[in-house]
Design an enzyme around this catalytic site. Structure first.
Site, mmCIF file in Angstrom:
data_model
loop_
_atom_site.group_PDB
_atom_site.id
_atom_site.type_symbol
_atom_site.label_atom_id
_atom_site.label_comp_id
_atom_site.label_asym_id
_atom_site.label_seq_id
_atom_site.Cartn_x
_atom_site.Cartn_y
_atom_site.Cartn_z
ATOM 1 N N CYS A 31 -2.918 -1.500 6.693
ATOM 2 C CA CYS A 31 -4.479 -1.490 6.132
ATOM 3 C C CYS A 31 -3.975 -3.116 5.053
ATOM 4 C CB CYS A 31 -4.676 -0.067 5.414
ATOM 5 S SG CYS A 31 -5.075 1.145 6.173
ATOM 6 N N TYR A 170 -4.302 7.776 18.181
ATOM 7 C CA TYR A 170 -3.657 7.516 17.406
ATOM 8 C C TYR A 170 -3.822 8.864 16.798
ATOM 9 C CZ TYR A 170 -3.171 6.164 12.366
ATOM 10 O OH TYR A 170 -3.051 6.814 10.926
ATOM 11 N N HIS A 173 -1.036 10.606 10.294
ATOM 12 C CA HIS A 173 -1.085 10.277 8.619
ATOM 13 C C HIS A 173 -2.226 12.130 8.618
ATOM 14 C CE1 HIS A 173 -0.394 5.921 9.424
ATOM 15 N NE2 HIS A 173 0.586 6.231 8.655
ATOM 16 N N ASP A 266 5.175 8.871 5.217
ATOM 17 C CA ASP A 266 5.209 7.223 6.153
ATOM 18 C C ASP A 266 5.699 6.278 5.566
ATOM 19 O OD1 ASP A 266 5.549 6.359 8.529
ATOM 20 O OD2 ASP A 266 3.347 5.924 8.358
#
Ligand code: ADP
Ligand code: SF4
Length: 691
Positions: A31, A170, A173, A266
């Site tokens: 991000c 994806y 997360h 992570d």
């Protein structure tokens, strides 16, 4: 020269399906707080990584449909054809620098709030959405799943049209539908998408197959998968279902991008995870299972470790988010044998905090991060000097070191004076506290650079007075004289000093200077600052066998650290260390035997017996030298400027930034610099019509 320094293995090409990388450095999706809101700045961040040698540069997560609306956070967006030009900006700029562009498509399921679109939230099962907000996701029915697959296919085609070389599916997360379907903690379905792992993996398999089919060999298909949730048997484990998923899908994607979940695992900070490559115990099995290339992460900063991971067949590509933020030129520096020049990530997660605030990314180590487009800053290039010759920088904390280094790079004769016996200011001091040792890299990197230069003179043990500064005859002076913690209790809650009776009072500076509170009773740590330092100090003192009571007006300990993904760990660590936490209370006063707190809602008093108080409230700017100089010697100087914490106490990142800004702006017309604060990305008034 590749090969000359033993790292040639890192500069070999890697084939990923139909595309080939130019080396093994891979900027995985991360991000930036820019995304669809600031696409020109976003493109410039990514292009700088490509210029610095990252052979693949990825977007952040990219919403594929209005039912996956992450607003107000500034991720990327590919809802329809109108989003293509903003992303094409990035692919064109990345390609122009010789790298491949990757896009991380995402449908976020119950992690999306849909605050902007007001669309129903779609989930694997009926459940509350992720953020605390009284709203639930509904379990997707078969038509919803068909729709999702169509949206993903359409988004993949738009990604191809935008020029991407690699398209991600994806499941990581705990933030996307593909991941939610995989995990029993979310998936309570009784149809063919729930129950057995075979069923839970079905949606991921379909998304991978769909993406392959529509892209038809024009782009590679990557799969980002969190192999372990780091919660033991309560979640997916690398040795169990994590491995089984890789076995089931082994050669379906062209690339495996593997990590751990959730985001706080992570992106662990060095405070709680000091090791480079800390994810490897979880991810290193993947290469044994698939024949496809594997990229992994773990805050890699050591080129030796990177090269050995490739040589030993653990990874094919060295993945990085934060190390690429701290130094976009890390690959180039390794390639050219300039290892000492690498600005190593310190694992502080200030970059993450910006995303959590929905503002442009910033980095403690790299003040140019996020400023490539809006300020036209390049991390490796700065304008040469103009007419002036000599500058003096007083104070060698993060602001002084950064300012001195950039001024030296510009070609000025730089004198750096530091009062204490060592360079580094607050960075050096804070890095002595428990868990923060990696932070000294902020000073070490800059000191190394300064020491290489012939135009720099540096002095420790040099506490300068105004008369001495004036007598030096250097007309340009930057004052990075820092700040010190107030001892009297004034701060966020009380603007005035508190009456502390006969109670011994310590400050964070005392502890960082090596003092410890007495052992004949508890120390009350009053954290009115609510940043990171209060929790760090509590942990530090508990490790020094002090009984600590942490009182704060906040609802939790170190509330700020929510933004750096650390708060849960901070509070758990303190509780495990025996620290008593008293939230929602403000300190009122103290006497010789204890302190008086009051509830911030009811004002109900609460007494705490203690032998000392550690006051973590607010800081006093160190302006004495500046005040004296402006009052008595102003006519001797062309430039007299306060920078860093002496100008406004803040984060280390803020101090570095203001030091950098001052060096860039030196010899610029102040009015022009003011008018040209930064470029903005303004909303287009063009009528977009429908899709
Ligand atoms: P910042 O975060 O703004 O860089 P720091 O508090 O980390 O500030 O560093 C300020 C440094 O300035 C300290 O190391 C301190 O010893 C030094 N300093 C303060 N006053 C003087 C002075 N008059 N002469 C030389 N050094 C000074
Ligand atoms: Fe690393 Fe901190 Fe920079 Fe993030 S802000 S990249 S964690 S140094």
């Amino acid at each position: 020269m590749p090969g000359a320094n033993g790292y040639s293995v890192l500069f070999e090409p890697v084939k990923i399906g139909p595309v080939t990388t130019r080396n093994r450095f891979f900027q995985v999706p991360h991000c930036t707080g820019l995304g669809h809101v600031r696409p020109q700045a976003e493109a410039a961040v990514r292009a700088m990584k490509a210029e610095g040698g990252w052979s693949v540069v990825s977007t952040q997560e990219t919403e594929i449909h209005p039912t996956s609306d992450l607003g107000p956070y500034a991720e990327h967006r590919l809802w329809d054809k109108h989003d293509v030009p903003a992303l094409r900006l990035m692919t064109e700029q990345v390609h122009a620098k010789g790298s491949l562009a990757a896009i991380q498509l995402a449908h976020n399921g119950h992690h999306a709030m849909n605050h902007l679109t007001r669309a129903p939230v779609l989930g694997v099962s009926d459940r509350p959405i992720d953020v605390v907000y009284p709203k639930q996701a509904r379990a997707m029915d078969k038509q919803d799943i068909r729709d999702l697959r169509r949206w993903h296919r359409d988004a993949a085609l738009r990604a191809r049209d935008a020029g991407f070389d690699i398209v991600y599916v994806y499941a990581g997360h705990q933030m996307t539908l593909a991941h939610h379907f995989l995990l029993p903690q979310y998936n309570s379905r009784s149809d063919e998408y729930g129950g057995s792992l075979q069923n839970r993996v079905r949606l991921t398999r379909e998304l991978l197959e769909d993406t392959r089919e529509v892209l038809d060999g024009h782009c590679a298909v990557a799969f980002r998968f969190a192999v372990d949730q780091m919660i033991g048997t309560d979640g997916m484990q690398a040795g169990e279902e994590g491995r089984a998923v890789v076995e089931m899908l082994a050669d379906l994607p062209d690339l495996w991008d593997v990590n751990v979940a959730d985001w706080s695992n992570d992106s662990q900070t060095t405070r709680f995870q000091p090791e480079d490559g800390y994810q490897l115990p979880y991810t290193e099995f993947v290469k044994q299972v698939t024949s496809k290339p594997v990229v992994g992460v773990g805050r890699f900063t050591s080129p030796d470790l990177m090269a050995s991971l490739v040589s030993r067949g653990v990874l094919d590509l060295i993945g990085a988010a934060r190390p690429s933020i701290a130094d976009p030129f890390l690959p180039k520096k390794i390639e050219e044998g300039r290892i000492e020049e690498i600005r190593e990530c310190i694992g502080c997660n200030i970059c993450v905090s910006a995303d959590n605030l929905g503002v442009p990314i910033r980095c403690t180590q790299n003040p140019t991060m996020g400023e490539e487009w809006r300020r036209k800053w390049h991390p490796e290039v700065i304008a040469p000097k103009q007419q002036e010759e000599a500058v003096l920088v007083v104070g060698s904390g993060p602001a002084g070191l950064e300012c001195a280094m950039q001024l030296a790079r510009r070609g000025y004769q730089v004198t750096l004076a530091e009062a204490s016996g060592e360079f580094g200011g607050r960075v050096r001091k804070e890095s002595r506290l428990k868990g923060l040792s990696a932070w000294k890299r902020v000073a070490d990197n800059r000191l190394w650079d300064l020491q290489q230069r012939g135009n720099v003179q540096m002095f420790t043990g040099s506490l300068l007075t105004a008369a001495e500064v004036a007598d030096l005859g250097i007309p340009n002076v930057f004052l990075a004289t820092g700040s010190s913690w107030h001892r009297d209790g004034r701060g966020r809650t009380s603007p005035l000093a508190l009456a502390m009776g006969g109670m011994p009072v310590f400050t964070p500076d005392d502890i960082m200077d090596g003092l410890l509170p007495p052992t004949d009773g508890p120390v009350l740590l009053y954290d009115d600052d609510q940043g990171y330092i209060g929790g760090v100090l509590a942990s530090h003192l508990a490790a020094a066998d002090r009984k600590v009571v942490l009182a704060t007006p906040g609802a939790v300990a170190s509330a700020f650290t929510e933004l750096t993904l650390e708060q849960h760990r901070v509070q758990a660590d303190l509780l495990q260390a025996g620290v008593e936490i008293i939230p929602l209370h403000a300190l009122q006063s103290a006497d010789a035997s204890g302190a008086l707190l009051s509830c911030i809602y009811t004002s109900r008093p609460r007494r705490v017996d203690c032998a000392s108080v550690l006051m973590v409230t607010s800081r006093q700017r160190g302006t004495a030298l500046y005040d004296d100089l402006t009052a008595h010697h102003a006519d001797r100087f062309t430039t007299l400027e306060l920078i860093g914490d002496a100008a406004a106490p803040g984060l280390i990142a803020d101090a570095v930034f203001t030091g950098h800004l001052a060096a860039r702006n030196f010899e610029r017309d102040p009015e022009a610099a003011d008018a040209d604060w930064f470029r903005r990305e303004l909303i287009s008034l063009e009528d977009m019509g429908g899709a």
